[in-house]
Design a protein around this motif. Structure first.
Motif, PDB file in Angstrom:
ATOM      1  N   VAL A  16      13.436   8.442   8.674  1.00 53.82           N
ATOM      2  CA  VAL A  16      12.293   8.270   7.575  1.00 53.82           C
ATOM      3  C   VAL A  16      12.361   8.894   6.458  1.00 53.82           C
ATOM      4  N   ALA A  17      12.802  10.416   6.548  1.00 52.31           N
ATOM      5  CA  ALA A  17      12.943  11.074   5.301  1.00 52.31           C
ATOM      6  C   ALA A  17      13.962  10.425   4.463  1.00 52.31           C
ATOM      7  N   ASP A  18      14.993  10.068   5.016  1.00 51.21           N
ATOM      8  CA  ASP A  18      16.316   9.179   4.331  1.00 51.21           C
ATOM      9  C   ASP A  18      15.472   7.950   3.578  1.00 51.21           C
ATOM     10  N   LYS A  19      14.956   7.186   4.169  1.00 54.61           N
ATOM     11  CA  LYS A  19      14.370   5.955   3.623  1.00 54.61           C
ATOM     12  C   LYS A  19      13.236   6.219   2.540  1.00 54.61           C
ATOM     13  N   LEU A  20      12.431   7.274   2.876  1.00 54.89           N
ATOM     14  CA  LEU A  20      11.494   7.477   2.019  1.00 54.89           C
ATOM     15  C   LEU A  20      12.269   8.132   0.667  1.00 54.89           C
ATOM     16  N   ASP A  21      13.130   8.760   0.561  1.00 54.65           N
ATOM     17  CA  ASP A  21      13.942   9.259  -0.489  1.00 54.65           C
ATOM     18  C   ASP A  21      14.694   7.904  -1.072  1.00 54.65           C
ATOM     19  N   ASN A  22      15.207   6.890  -0.267  1.00 57.28           N
ATOM     20  CA  ASN A  22      15.827   5.809  -1.019  1.00 57.28           C
ATOM     21  C   ASN A  22      14.519   5.055  -1.585  1.00 57.28           C
ATOM     22  N   LEU A  23      13.398   4.837  -0.973  1.00 55.83           N
ATOM     23  CA  LEU A  23      12.428   4.121  -1.556  1.00 55.83           C
ATOM     24  C   LEU A  23      11.921   4.851  -2.870  1.00 55.83           C
ATOM     25  N   LYS A  44      12.540  -5.766   1.842  1.00 56.16           N
ATOM     26  CA  LYS A  44      11.172  -5.581   2.466  1.00 56.16           C
ATOM     27  C   LYS A  44      11.107  -5.524   4.075  1.00 56.16           C
ATOM     28  N   TRP A  45      12.129  -6.381   4.576  1.00 59.03           N
ATOM     29  CA  TRP A  45      12.132  -6.471   6.096  1.00 59.03           C
ATOM     30  C   TRP A  45      12.444  -5.067   6.639  1.00 59.03           C
ATOM     31  N   TYR A  46      13.549  -4.569   6.028  1.00 60.56           N
ATOM     32  CA  TYR A  46      14.104  -3.435   6.603  1.00 60.56           C
ATOM     33  C   TYR A  46      13.175  -2.307   6.531  1.00 60.56           C
ATOM     34  N   TYR A  47      12.771  -1.961   5.183  1.00 60.72           N
ATOM     35  CA  TYR A  47      11.859  -0.872   4.939  1.00 60.72           C
ATOM     36  C   TYR A  47      10.687  -1.113   5.853  1.00 60.72           C
ATOM     37  N   GLU A  48      10.179  -2.206   5.907  1.00 60.00           N
ATOM     38  CA  GLU A  48       8.829  -2.540   6.598  1.00 60.00           C
ATOM     39  C   GLU A  48       9.125  -2.182   8.320  1.00 60.00           C
ATOM     40  N   SER A  49      10.295  -2.693   8.631  1.00 58.90           N
ATOM     41  CA  SER A  49      10.642  -2.656  10.244  1.00 58.90           C
ATOM     42  C   SER A  49      10.735  -0.896  10.357  1.00 58.90           C
ATOM     43  N   ILE A  50      11.305  -0.314   9.706  1.00 59.77           N
ATOM     44  CA  ILE A  50      11.411   1.236   9.822  1.00 59.77           C
ATOM     45  C   ILE A  50      10.036   1.888   9.973  1.00 59.77           C
ATOM     46  N   SER A  51       9.128   1.407   8.951  1.00 56.42           N
ATOM     47  CA  SER A  51       7.684   1.863   8.845  1.00 56.42           C
ATOM     48  C   SER A  51       6.916   1.592  10.240  1.00 56.42           C
ATOM     49  N   LYS A  52       7.148   0.269  10.612  1.00 57.28           N
ATOM     50  CA  LYS A  52       6.523  -0.288  11.934  1.00 57.28           C
ATOM     51  C   LYS A  52       6.826   0.395  13.146  1.00 57.28           C
ATOM     52  N   TYR A  53       8.193   0.897  13.471  1.00 56.99           N
ATOM     53  CA  TYR A  53       8.586   1.513  14.633  1.00 56.99           C
ATOM     54  C   TYR A  53       8.765   3.237  14.570  1.00 56.99           C
ATOM     55  N   LYS A  72       4.910   4.875   5.050  1.00 56.98           N
ATOM     56  CA  LYS A  72       4.049   3.801   5.513  1.00 56.98           C
ATOM     57  C   LYS A  72       3.343   3.352   4.225  1.00 56.98           C
ATOM     58  N   GLN A  73       2.433   4.246   3.784  1.00 52.71           N
ATOM     59  CA  GLN A  73       1.633   3.932   2.365  1.00 52.71           C
ATOM     60  C   GLN A  73       2.510   3.635   1.312  1.00 52.71           C
ATOM     61  N   GLU A  74       3.671   4.205   1.063  1.00 51.35           N
ATOM     62  CA  GLU A  74       4.533   3.809  -0.216  1.00 51.35           C
ATOM     63  C   GLU A  74       5.406   2.559   0.166  1.00 51.35           C
ATOM     64  N   VAL A  75       5.714   2.211   1.451  1.00 52.15           N
ATOM     65  CA  VAL A  75       6.372   0.907   1.703  1.00 52.15           C
ATOM     66  C   VAL A  75       5.335  -0.312   1.376  1.00 52.15           C
ATOM     67  N   ASN A  76       4.055  -0.038   1.884  1.00 49.69           N
ATOM     68  CA  ASN A  76       3.034  -0.937   1.643  1.00 49.69           C
ATOM     69  C   ASN A  76       2.699  -1.020   0.140  1.00 49.69           C
ATOM     70  N   ASP A  77       2.768  -0.128  -0.620  1.00 45.73           N
ATOM     71  CA  ASP A  77       2.440  -0.223  -1.855  1.00 45.73           C
ATOM     72  C   ASP A  77       3.576  -0.850  -2.489  1.00 45.73           C
ATOM     73  N   PHE A  78       4.704  -0.330  -2.489  1.00 41.49           N
ATOM     74  CA  PHE A  78       5.844  -1.139  -3.116  1.00 41.49           C
ATOM     75  C   PHE A  78       5.915  -2.491  -2.696  1.00 41.49           C
ATOM     76  N   PHE A  79       5.966  -2.782  -1.574  1.00 40.30           N
ATOM     77  CA  PHE A  79       6.291  -4.292  -1.074  1.00 40.30           C
ATOM     78  C   PHE A  79       5.077  -5.007  -1.161  1.00 40.30           C
ATOM     79  N   ARG A  80       3.794  -4.513  -1.493  1.00 41.33           N
ATOM     80  CA  ARG A  80       2.705  -5.365  -1.473  1.00 41.33           C
ATOM     81  C   ARG A  80       2.232  -5.961  -0.217  1.00 41.33           C
TER      82      ARG A  80
END
Length: 127
Positions: A58-65, A91-100, A118-126
């Motif tokens: 999650v830390a890696d994906k947050l930095d990537n996002l 979108k599928w990838y980032y949301e899947s990480i968030s979901k699980y 989770k919030q930043e994924v939702n905001d970015f991918f709307r």
């Protein structure tokens, strides 16, 4: 570190020990596999991994996002051209990480940055 640099797992073991090397190895992608296979593997690891492994992912994906968001602000939709897969797959990838990410964790075990992600994924991918 292992997939993107010349550092080996052996060097990580020597410098940081087996526990840290195991966490790193759990999130190291096999570049010989397709993008979809690699991302599906990471999603599976985030579903079943320890809190430490989930936290690293999650830390890696947050930095990537956050890097992605900065690039998007500068380049707009043309940014998706530079990815192996476009907007929908990202979108599928980032949301899947968030979901699980929190799967299998008690509410008091979930780090606050999981909610930030989770919030930043939702905001970015709307979503």
């Amino acid at each position: 570190a292992v997939e993107d640099t010349s550092v080996t797992l052996e060097e990580i073991i020597q410098r940081f020990g087996l526990e840290v090397a195991g966490i790193v190895e759990a999130h190291t992608e096999d570049k010989s596999k397709s993008w979809e296979e690699r991302k599906q593997h990471t999603i599976q690891i985030v579903k079943t991994g320890s809190l430490e492994v989930k936290s690293l992912i999650v830390a890696d994906k947050l930095d990537n996002l956050r890097s992605l968001k900065k690039s998007y602000d500068q380049q707009g939709d043309t940014i998706w051209i530079s990815f192996k897969r476009g907007f929908e797959k990202q979108k599928w990838y980032y949301e899947s990480i968030s979901k699980y990410a929190a799967k299998g964790l008690e509410p008091n075990q979930i780090p606050s940055f999981f909610y930030t992600y989770k919030q930043e994924v939702n905001d970015f991918f709307r979503s």
